[in-house]
Motif scaffolding. Sequence first.
Motif, PDB file in Angstrom:
ATOM      1  N   ARG A 111      16.328  40.078  24.142  1.00 17.90           N
ATOM      2  CA  ARG A 111      16.880  40.156  22.790  1.00 17.90           C
ATOM      3  C   ARG A 111      16.997  41.602  22.331  1.00 17.90           C
ATOM      4  N   LEU A 112      16.051  42.432  22.713  1.00 21.07           N
ATOM      5  CA  LEU A 112      16.132  43.852  22.355  1.00 21.07           C
ATOM      6  C   LEU A 112      17.338  44.520  22.998  1.00 21.07           C
ATOM      7  N   LEU A 113      17.609  44.211  24.248  1.00 24.99           N
ATOM      8  CA  LEU A 113      18.757  44.812  24.923  1.00 24.99           C
ATOM      9  C   LEU A 113      20.068  44.392  24.256  1.00 24.99           C
ATOM     10  N   ALA A 114      20.158  43.118  23.891  1.00 25.82           N
ATOM     11  CA  ALA A 114      21.357  42.649  23.186  1.00 25.82           C
ATOM     12  C   ALA A 114      21.470  43.292  21.811  1.00 25.82           C
ATOM     13  N   SER A 115      20.345  43.413  21.135  1.00 29.87           N
ATOM     14  CA  SER A 115      20.343  44.020  19.804  1.00 29.87           C
ATOM     15  C   SER A 115      20.760  45.484  19.859  1.00 29.87           C
ATOM     16  N   TYR A 116      20.246  46.207  20.844  1.00 27.94           N
ATOM     17  CA  TYR A 116      20.584  47.622  20.946  1.00 27.94           C
ATOM     18  C   TYR A 116      22.051  47.828  21.299  1.00 27.94           C
ATOM     19  N   ALA A 117      22.640  46.918  22.057  1.00 24.94           N
ATOM     20  CA  ALA A 117      24.077  47.018  22.331  1.00 24.94           C
ATOM     21  C   ALA A 117      24.860  46.909  21.028  1.00 24.94           C
ATOM     22  N   ALA A 118      24.441  45.971  20.167  1.00 22.25           N
ATOM     23  CA  ALA A 118      25.093  45.821  18.868  1.00 22.25           C
ATOM     24  C   ALA A 118      24.823  47.026  17.978  1.00 22.25           C
ATOM     25  N   LEU A 119      23.596  47.535  18.026  1.00 19.56           N
ATOM     26  CA  LEU A 119      23.232  48.690  17.216  1.00 19.56           C
ATOM     27  C   LEU A 119      24.055  49.912  17.609  1.00 19.56           C
TER      28      LEU A 119
ATOM     29  N   ALA B 106       4.450  46.321  15.963  1.00 22.38           N
ATOM     30  CA  ALA B 106       4.930  45.073  16.563  1.00 22.38           C
ATOM     31  C   ALA B 106       5.983  44.417  15.679  1.00 22.38           C
ATOM     32  N   ALA B 107       5.761  44.451  14.368  1.00 24.53           N
ATOM     33  CA  ALA B 107       6.726  43.851  13.448  1.00 24.53           C
ATOM     34  C   ALA B 107       8.056  44.599  13.476  1.00 24.53           C
ATOM     35  N   ALA B 108       8.010  45.931  13.583  1.00 26.15           N
ATOM     36  CA  ALA B 108       9.240  46.721  13.649  1.00 26.15           C
ATOM     37  C   ALA B 108      10.034  46.382  14.899  1.00 26.15           C
ATOM     38  N   VAL B 109       9.349  46.221  16.022  1.00 27.36           N
ATOM     39  CA  VAL B 109      10.039  45.843  17.258  1.00 27.36           C
ATOM     40  C   VAL B 109      10.688  44.475  17.097  1.00 27.36           C
ATOM     41  N   ASP B 110      10.003  43.572  16.426  1.00 29.82           N
ATOM     42  CA  ASP B 110      10.578  42.244  16.201  1.00 29.82           C
ATOM     43  C   ASP B 110      11.811  42.311  15.294  1.00 29.82           C
ATOM     44  N   VAL B 111      11.791  43.193  14.298  1.00 32.28           N
ATOM     45  CA  VAL B 111      12.987  43.364  13.458  1.00 32.28           C
ATOM     46  C   VAL B 111      14.152  43.844  14.312  1.00 32.28           C
ATOM     47  N   LEU B 112      13.904  44.808  15.175  1.00 33.25           N
ATOM     48  CA  LEU B 112      14.966  45.306  16.060  1.00 33.25           C
ATOM     49  C   LEU B 112      15.457  44.199  16.992  1.00 33.25           C
ATOM     50  N   ALA B 113      14.545  43.402  17.516  1.00 37.85           N
ATOM     51  CA  ALA B 113      14.934  42.307  18.403  1.00 37.85           C
ATOM     52  C   ALA B 113      15.742  41.252  17.668  1.00 37.85           C
ATOM     53  N   GLY B 114      15.615  41.228  16.349  1.00 38.70           N
ATOM     54  CA  GLY B 114      16.343  40.252  15.539  1.00 38.70           C
ATOM     55  C   GLY B 114      17.765  40.650  15.210  1.00 38.70           C
ATOM     56  N   LEU B 115      18.210  41.799  15.709  1.00 38.43           N
ATOM     57  CA  LEU B 115      19.594  42.228  15.475  1.00 38.43           C
ATOM     58  C   LEU B 115      20.559  41.621  16.485  1.00 38.43           C
TER      59      LEU B 115
END
Length: 409
Positions: free
Chosen positions: A296-304, A273-282
């Motif tokens: 937030r995850l979708l936005a983070s993955y676009a940046a990633l 769960a913490a790892a997913v939150d780190v990814l969502a924080g990108l």
Amino acid sequence: MTELGTSFDVAALRAGFPSLRSGTAHFDGPGGTQTPDAVGRAMYEVITGPLSNRGVGTASERNAEAAVRAGRAAMGDLLGVAADTVVFGRSMTELTMAMARTVARTWQRGDEVVVTRLDHDANIRPWVIAAEAVGAVVRWADFDPATGELGVDDIAAVVGGRTRLVAVTAASNLLGTRPDIAAIASLAHSVGALVYVDGVHSTAHVPTDVAALGADFYACSPYKFLGPHCGVLTGRADLLASLHPDKLLPSTDAVPERFELGTLPYELLAGTAAAVDVLAGLVPAGADADGDRRSRLLASYAALEAHEDRLRHRIETALADLPGVVVRSRAARRTPTLLLTFDGRDAREVAAGLAERGINAPAGSFYALEASRHLGLGDAGGLRVGLAPYTDDSDVDRLIDALRELTVR
């Protein structure tokens, strides 16, 4: 550089990884990423806090249940699935082996299962073993060794009226190739077959929507995307409800618990769960940082993706000028993962030279044995260079300079 609004603060992210303080440049992410402080803290707090899987309303029991709920919810958000379809296990391999045994009970002698030579053996051998046990036929789909592409036509060539399941990777851990899973799933479903997708490598690099992929099952590993060592499996709710795996008599028959043997590792679920939150924080500047976690995850993955693709392009451009370096990763859609071989040089020798310079980029076939052999590389494979969220330009500079030293004579 990435455009304004699509980048994240890589330096700030790197500051949260204790292992990066050693100065090593890690290009070994496809085998397992480095772990941030936030994940370690989450695991520590759960494993050292009041914890019990028995009790009546005790803090210990509440903490255990909270870790389970948080782990399922986080992976549900990451994969775009309902939390109550998320199954945890020791590894993707173990989960797939168990699911293969369970699904194979619905097969009859002469039924067919399709596997691909592009896949990691964890999405090949469990199905081969299960098929052999019930007398089903294994059909092999080949990929183009010149391009690394696995097309729908390659699957269509071996799919037929008796196909019961197609096992295929969402992204090759050896080459980075990303097949068109939605199209493959549509083809499989047209003949009534199920689709089991290995998302271990893909989940680390691209946003995942299991329903949009058309996957009946989807498996991945949190330690490939900043989390702890465990495995995750999800599937269609109705399908999971219809399957009955081997289990202990007193254990619950509820889904998803019926697929989880014994007590869950609560600390690993907390770390996931913490790892997913780190990814969502990108979430990059300009994006909605206050939306729900899935947004937030979708936005983070676009940046990633933008970050990793830019760095991959830098490496590929540099490699084009190095004599004797052969880039085997050529698919049109691929993750930031490169397989390299060297004219007249053993890839293991180059990997050793990089290690001497503080750069981790290992050599091998990485359990993608069929893919390596199909490429004509035997069991030896090549040098794998994989990017991760924490990879930065200085890492890439060091890699390019070191490869130049090792290959230009």
